[in-house]
Design a protein around this motif. Structure first.
Motif, PDB file in Angstrom:
ATOM      1  N   TRP A  32       0.833  -1.206   0.000  1.00 39.71           N
ATOM      2  CA  TRP A  32       0.000   0.000   0.000  1.00 39.71           C
ATOM      3  C   TRP A  32       0.866   1.254   0.000  1.00 39.71           C
ATOM      4  O   TRP A  32       0.593   2.214  -0.715  1.00 39.71           O
ATOM      5  CB  TRP A  32      -0.904  -0.034   1.233  1.00 39.71           C
ATOM      6  N   TRP A  33       1.932   1.237   0.775  1.00 37.71           N
ATOM      7  CA  TRP A  33       2.824   2.396   0.890  1.00 37.71           C
ATOM      8  C   TRP A  33       3.485   2.713  -0.450  1.00 37.71           C
ATOM      9  O   TRP A  33       3.659   3.878  -0.804  1.00 37.71           O
ATOM     10  CB  TRP A  33       3.870   2.110   1.959  1.00 37.71           C
ATOM     11  N   ARG A  34       3.840   1.668  -1.192  1.00 39.52           N
ATOM     12  CA  ARG A  34       4.488   1.885  -2.496  1.00 39.52           C
ATOM     13  C   ARG A  34       3.571   2.593  -3.479  1.00 39.52           C
ATOM     14  O   ARG A  34       4.033   3.197  -4.444  1.00 39.52           O
ATOM     15  CB  ARG A  34       4.956   0.549  -3.082  1.00 39.52           C
ATOM     16  N   LEU A 140       6.771   2.079   9.525  1.00 36.24           N
ATOM     17  CA  LEU A 140       5.320   2.057   9.680  1.00 36.24           C
ATOM     18  C   LEU A 140       4.788   0.633   9.566  1.00 36.24           C
ATOM     19  O   LEU A 140       3.907   0.228  10.335  1.00 36.24           O
ATOM     20  CB  LEU A 140       4.668   2.950   8.615  1.00 36.24           C
ATOM     21  N   ALA A 141       5.311  -0.134   8.615  1.00 37.65           N
ATOM     22  CA  ALA A 141       4.866  -1.517   8.443  1.00 37.65           C
ATOM     23  C   ALA A 141       5.192  -2.357   9.674  1.00 37.65           C
ATOM     24  O   ALA A 141       4.372  -3.165  10.136  1.00 37.65           O
ATOM     25  CB  ALA A 141       5.510  -2.118   7.198  1.00 37.65           C
ATOM     26  N   LEU A 142       6.400  -2.162  10.221  1.00 36.73           N
ATOM     27  CA  LEU A 142       6.781  -2.906  11.431  1.00 36.73           C
ATOM     28  C   LEU A 142       5.859  -2.567  12.595  1.00 36.73           C
ATOM     29  O   LEU A 142       5.439  -3.451  13.350  1.00 36.73           O
ATOM     30  CB  LEU A 142       8.229  -2.590  11.806  1.00 36.73           C
ATOM     31  N   ASP A 143       5.538  -1.289  12.740  1.00 37.25           N
ATOM     32  CA  ASP A 143       4.678  -0.902  13.855  1.00 37.25           C
ATOM     33  C   ASP A 143       3.247  -1.366  13.635  1.00 37.25           C
ATOM     34  O   ASP A 143       2.527  -1.668  14.589  1.00 37.25           O
ATOM     35  CB  ASP A 143       4.718   0.612  14.064  1.00 37.25           C
ATOM     36  N   ALA A 144       2.833  -1.441  12.380  1.00 34.39           N
ATOM     37  CA  ALA A 144       1.510  -1.984  12.081  1.00 34.39           C
ATOM     38  C   ALA A 144       1.412  -3.422  12.559  1.00 34.39           C
ATOM     39  O   ALA A 144       0.398  -3.852  13.128  1.00 34.39           O
ATOM     40  CB  ALA A 144       1.235  -1.910  10.581  1.00 34.39           C
TER      41      ALA A 144
END
Length: 269
Positions: A32-34, A140-144
């Protein structure tokens, strides 16, 4: 299958489910971020925020359900009865949404700072901006993943508080735990005030699991407990000083192992 075997299997199934939930979400958030431009990501509009919150919430829902499922399976293995519905307080969706929003703004703060610093016609700035975008997305992905796994952890924390059949709990570590989790695990089911059983960092798959009468800590987890306890007893200092020394030494060895593994992979390529 014996009571102990069923108890062990339930814990392992829950652990693997949580890892899958976290890792799958990490991939979805990264994808999604990409699809976001640096400007849109930095702005963090309400539409972008809703998309991120939905990704986290979906995985957290699955995680919470797995926590309830696991506690019932572990309890039934020990006592022959699942827990009553009243054991769980239920999810606070507004609070969960707020935590996801806070996570987004914390991890995109460096990106916002970077995008205000330069000009989009400067190649060096574009390079620095791309690096800031990649770093923000990774964090952000890690914290998600951490927020998602909090669903199951919350369910188990509620059960610990509300289920009278729970006689204790212990930290099940992942394959490469940090010094804090190793220290917690070294205590087995014995905790003190400065050891928070529900403190976890991003990327951590360790779990705080319940114990019941009639079953014991799984042999693999007991072995790790004994290994970490030997290390703790050999660490210099006492109280807070010993805690700091243990974590520092453990984390330094962990860092060296990871660097050696990375170098080995690079050498094979």
């Amino acid at each position: 299958m014996s009571q102990q075997s069923e108890f062990n299997a339930a814990g392992q199934a829950y652990y693997l489910a949580q890892v899958d939930i976290s890792e799958s979400l990490l991939e979805r958030v990264a994808s999604w971020w990409r699809g976001l431009s640096p400007q849109r990501a930095a702005e963090g509009s309400s539409a972008v925020m809703r998309e991120y919150q939905a990704l986290v919430s979906q995985s957290r829902s699955r995680s919470y359900a797995e926590g309830v499922k696991y506690h019932n399976a572990a309890r039934e293995a020990a006592t022959s009865k699942p827990a009553p519905e009243s054991v769980w307080d239920g999810r606070d969706l507004a609070a969960e949404s707020g935590k996801a929003k806070a996570s987004y703004y914390v991890h995109t703060a460096p990106l916002r700072k970077e995008i205000q610093r330069g000009r989009l016609d400067d190649p060096e700035f574009i390079k620095a901006l791309d690096e800031a975008m990649q770093s923000a997305g990774r964090n952000l992905a890690l914290d998600a993943g951490r927020l998602a796994e909090s669903g199951g952890r919350d369910a188990l924390a509620e059960a610990r508080e509300n289920d009278a059949e729970v006689i204790g709990w212990y930290r099940k570590t992942d394959a490469d735990p940090c010094g804090f989790c190793a220290m917690i695990a070294s205590r087995g089911a014995a905790y003190s005030d400065y050891m928070e059983p529900d403190q976890f960092h991003a990327g951590c798959h360790c779990q705080t699991l319940p114990l019941f009468r009639g079953v014991e800590m799984p042999a693999e987890d007991a072995r790790k407990r004994d290994e970490y306890l030997v290390r703790w007893n050999a660490t210099e200092g006492s109280g807070a000083d010993q805690l700091r020394n243990f974590q520092r030494e453990f984390n330094e060895e962990r860092k060296q192992r990871r660097e050696a593994a990375e170098q080995s992979v690079m050498a094979d390529q």
